[in-house]
Design a protein around this motif. Structure first.
Motif, PDB file in Angstrom:
ATOM      1  N   GLU A 151       0.548  -1.174   0.021  1.00  0.00           N
ATOM      2  CA  GLU A 151       0.035   0.145  -0.068  1.00  0.00           C
ATOM      3  C   GLU A 151       0.869   1.246  -0.222  1.00  0.00           C
ATOM      4  N   ALA A 152       2.334   1.238   1.232  1.00  0.00           N
ATOM      5  CA  ALA A 152       3.242   2.360   1.267  1.00  0.00           C
ATOM      6  C   ALA A 152       3.251   2.223  -0.681  1.00  0.00           C
ATOM      7  N   GLU A 153       3.936   1.332  -1.139  1.00  0.00           N
ATOM      8  CA  GLU A 153       3.963   1.452  -2.692  1.00  0.00           C
ATOM      9  C   GLU A 153       2.903   2.176  -3.335  1.00  0.00           C
ATOM     10  N   GLN A 154       1.671   2.418  -2.868  1.00  0.00           N
ATOM     11  CA  GLN A 154       0.966   2.526  -4.280  1.00  0.00           C
ATOM     12  C   GLN A 154       0.535   4.151  -4.086  1.00  0.00           C
ATOM     13  N   GLU A 155       0.742   4.229  -2.689  1.00  0.00           N
ATOM     14  CA  GLU A 155       0.586   5.228  -2.282  1.00  0.00           C
ATOM     15  C   GLU A 155       1.613   6.494  -3.046  1.00  0.00           C
ATOM     16  N   SER A 156       2.895   5.868  -2.489  1.00  0.00           N
ATOM     17  CA  SER A 156       4.634   6.899  -3.230  1.00  0.00           C
ATOM     18  C   SER A 156       4.461   7.204  -4.814  1.00  0.00           C
ATOM     19  N   ALA A 157       3.614   6.040  -5.495  1.00  0.00           N
ATOM     20  CA  ALA A 157       3.637   6.499  -6.908  1.00  0.00           C
ATOM     21  C   ALA A 157       2.268   7.786  -6.976  1.00  0.00           C
ATOM     22  N   ARG A 158       1.642   7.639  -6.049  1.00  0.00           N
ATOM     23  CA  ARG A 158       0.127   8.913  -6.345  1.00  0.00           C
ATOM     24  C   ARG A 158       0.927   9.805  -6.097  1.00  0.00           C
ATOM     25  N   LEU A 159       2.160   9.307  -5.352  1.00  0.00           N
ATOM     26  CA  LEU A 159       3.390  11.255  -5.151  1.00  0.00           C
ATOM     27  C   LEU A 159       4.222  11.210  -6.025  1.00  0.00           C
ATOM     28  N   GLY A 160       4.649  11.094  -6.841  1.00  0.00           N
ATOM     29  CA  GLY A 160       5.003  10.900  -8.101  1.00  0.00           C
ATOM     30  C   GLY A 160       7.126  10.306  -8.085  1.00  0.00           C
ATOM     31  N   TYR A 161       6.977   9.312  -7.222  1.00  0.00           N
ATOM     32  CA  TYR A 161       8.008   8.700  -6.805  1.00  0.00           C
ATOM     33  C   TYR A 161       7.437   7.632  -7.631  1.00  0.00           C
ATOM     34  N   HIS A 162       8.798   7.725  -8.205  1.00  0.00           N
ATOM     35  CA  HIS A 162       8.868   5.205  -8.475  1.00  0.00           C
ATOM     36  C   HIS A 162       9.432   4.648  -7.617  1.00  0.00           C
ATOM     37  N   PRO A 163       8.790   3.442  -6.814  1.00  0.00           N
ATOM     38  CA  PRO A 163       8.676   2.685  -5.644  1.00  0.00           C
ATOM     39  C   PRO A 163       9.435   1.620  -6.658  1.00  0.00           C
ATOM     40  N   SER A 164      10.042   1.132  -5.695  1.00  0.00           N
ATOM     41  CA  SER A 164      10.641  -0.309  -5.409  1.00  0.00           C
ATOM     42  C   SER A 164      10.687  -0.485  -3.758  1.00  0.00           C
TER      43      SER A 164
END
Length: 522
Positions: free
Chosen positions: A311-324
């Protein structure tokens, strides 16, 4: 493990405000990402994903784990663990008045703590049929927890094949469900456990003995409830999510033998000095999982560190980051883990800035990762994936697990706050490697409590030690006295502390590393 998600672009109206607000926006982003992780494993959210009451063929059924269980005045509930009160409240909201009777064992003071924190959604409804029993102060089994275990055992034993027993389990459940096999007493069991721990027994060896000496652990609760259907909903607070380990597996088929347990006692020269009741119980319980029938049991993992990080991964993507998502099993001494995060930021910055040192730094961190022996960490492959989008300028690395701290002095701190401070210490000597990038690190406990403090964790950034020195703070002194909370409380008026309050859940810790190229925000 990393997944490249769609890039979400953001625009800021003022170039000047971007420069001034850069670190503040990183901190706010990290807070949102962390809370996204916690939200995924809050009791109401977990239970709404897992349970549903609906009509099927003219009758009501409880749907769980893809299986339908007929509801006809036949639903009972038991639970044990730090998050179980909130989980029970969530179940009540879903199943209404279908619960006939229940007993839950929770830590002493938990109900009042949630009430004071304003967590009304995690409290039982007035007139609830579920009895709350509190005990196991300081996470130590006691007579109050023993009485709660007896009540749970009694309820389970009276059930018939027409009944359904809903079992709620979370971290801390082992201390809240002590039920020594007679004639063993709680004191006898605590004595042998302490003796083994003092002589260096592994956690696996300790758990083997605990299960063998218990009425309810190691599948004992499921056996007591037979032939009723048992639905066990489990919130994991252990690395690897081994259901045998969480609360010592009361609904999980467990194999052990008398000889194997006696060999553990022999290994630590305790066979003769152990209480006689320990040897008597072991000799009377020669059993393996092959003799157990667990077809009536449905064990379902509804919350874990990895579920939170997705879920944190999806939130970071919504904020404009490329998550890993790198790992949900980060563990070990906080000093080594801080070196890992310090070096990881340098590696990613070298990718963003196309530094000539990129290859050397990658080799260093791969060697360190190998030394740490993290089971789900595949750095060579994961770094390759990060490199593919590092050039786009905004990366979020997510990890989870639980570190350990060698406590020194009499300071006040927690493993997350110490980790954040030590990561900043690692960066202090290598700020040149981070040039051109904005970097922020956050480590927090998902239960909202980091050690004996009111903070969940802390934020840190590369210039922290330099800023602290200018403010008259000696970071080395704070670390030498395990006093990270005092440092963060005083530094910049505590603004780098992560404070969430009691969350009512626990899936260990979550770390967020944000790295953004400066030219993208100026």
């Amino acid at each position: 493990m990393a997944r490249v998600l769609r890039v979400l672009t953001r625009s800021l109206s003022s170039q000047t405000s971007k420069a001034k607000m850069g670190s503040l926006s990183l901190r706010e982003d990290a807070r949102k990402i962390f809370w996204g992780a916690v939200s995924a494993v809050l009791p109401p959210n977990m239970l709404q994903r897992s349970l549903k009451v609906r009509e099927a063929c003219g009758s009501l059924v409880l749907e769980c784990g893809g299986v339908d269980f007929p509801l006809n005045k036949n639903l009972y509930l038991v639970g044990f663990g730090k998050a179980v009160l909130g989980m029970t409240a969530a179940v009540e909201q879903i199943v209404g008045n279908h619960i006939l009777q229940g007993v839950i064992s929770i830590p002493r003071g938990m109900e009042e703590s949630l009430r004071v924190a304003g967590k009304r959604e995690m409290l039982l409804s007035p007139g609830s049929p579920v009895r709350i029993m509190e005990g196991a102060e300081h996470n130590m089994a006691d007579e109050s927890a023993l009485e709660a275990a007896r009540e749970i055992h009694s309820l389970a034993k009276k059930l018939s094949e027409k009944d359904v027993l809903l079992v709620l389990i979370s971290g801390g459940g082992s201390a809240l469900l002590p039920a020594p096999m007679p004639p063993l007493t709680l004191h006898d069991k605590q004595t042998i456990t302490k003796q083994l721990a003092l002589r260096g027994a592994t956690i696996q060896e300790l758990n083997t003995l605990r299960r063998a000496l218990s009425q309810l652990k190691g599948g004992g609760l499921a056996r007591a409830a037979y032939p009723a259907q048992v639905i066990s909903l489990i919130l994991s607070d252990v690395i690897g999510d081994d259901l045998n380990v969480i609360a010592s597996g009361p609904t999980v088929s467990s194999s052990y033998s008398t000889e194997g347990c006696l060999q553990i006692l022999d290994k630590y020269d305790l066979r003769n000095s152990a209480p006689a009741s320990v040897r008597d119980v072991l000799r009377s319980r020669s059993r393996t999982a092959a003799h157990d029938h667990f077809s009536h049991v449905h064990n379902i993992l509804i919350g874990s560190n990895l579920i939170a990080m997705r879920e944190a991964e999806q939130e970071s993507a919504r904020l404009g980051y490329h998550p890993s998502v790198l790992s949900s099993a980060i563990s070990g001494d906080v000093r080594q883990v801080s070196r890992f995060y310090g070096l990881l930021a340098r590696v990613i910055c070298s990718m963003m800035m196309e530094s000539s040192e990129q290859q050397q730094l990658q080799q260093e961190i791969i060697a360190l990762g190998s030394e740490m022996a993290i089971p789900d960490l595949n750095l060579a492959e994961q770094l390759h994936e990060i490199a593919e989008y590092a050039g786009l300028g905004a990366v979020c690395v997510l990890c989870g697990g639980e570190t350990t701290v060698l406590v020194q002095g009499e300071g006040k701190g927690g493993r997350n706050q110490e980790l954040a401070l030590r990561v900043a210490q690692e960066w202090h000597n290598f700020q040149g490697d981070l040039k051109g990038c904005e970097v922020l690190f956050l480590s927090g406990g998902t239960d909202g409590q980091d050690g004996p403090t009111e903070a969940a964790g802390a934020f840190s950034y590369p210039e922290l030690l330099m800023d602290a020195k200018q403010g008259g703070f000696n970071v080395e002194c704070f670390l030498n006295h395990s006093d990270s909370n005092t440092f963060f409380s005083q530094f910049h008026d505590g603004r780098y502390l992560l404070t969430t309050g009691l969350t009512g859940t626990n899936v260990m810790d979550v770390q967020v590393l944000l790295i953004r190229r400066k030219r993208d925000i100026q």
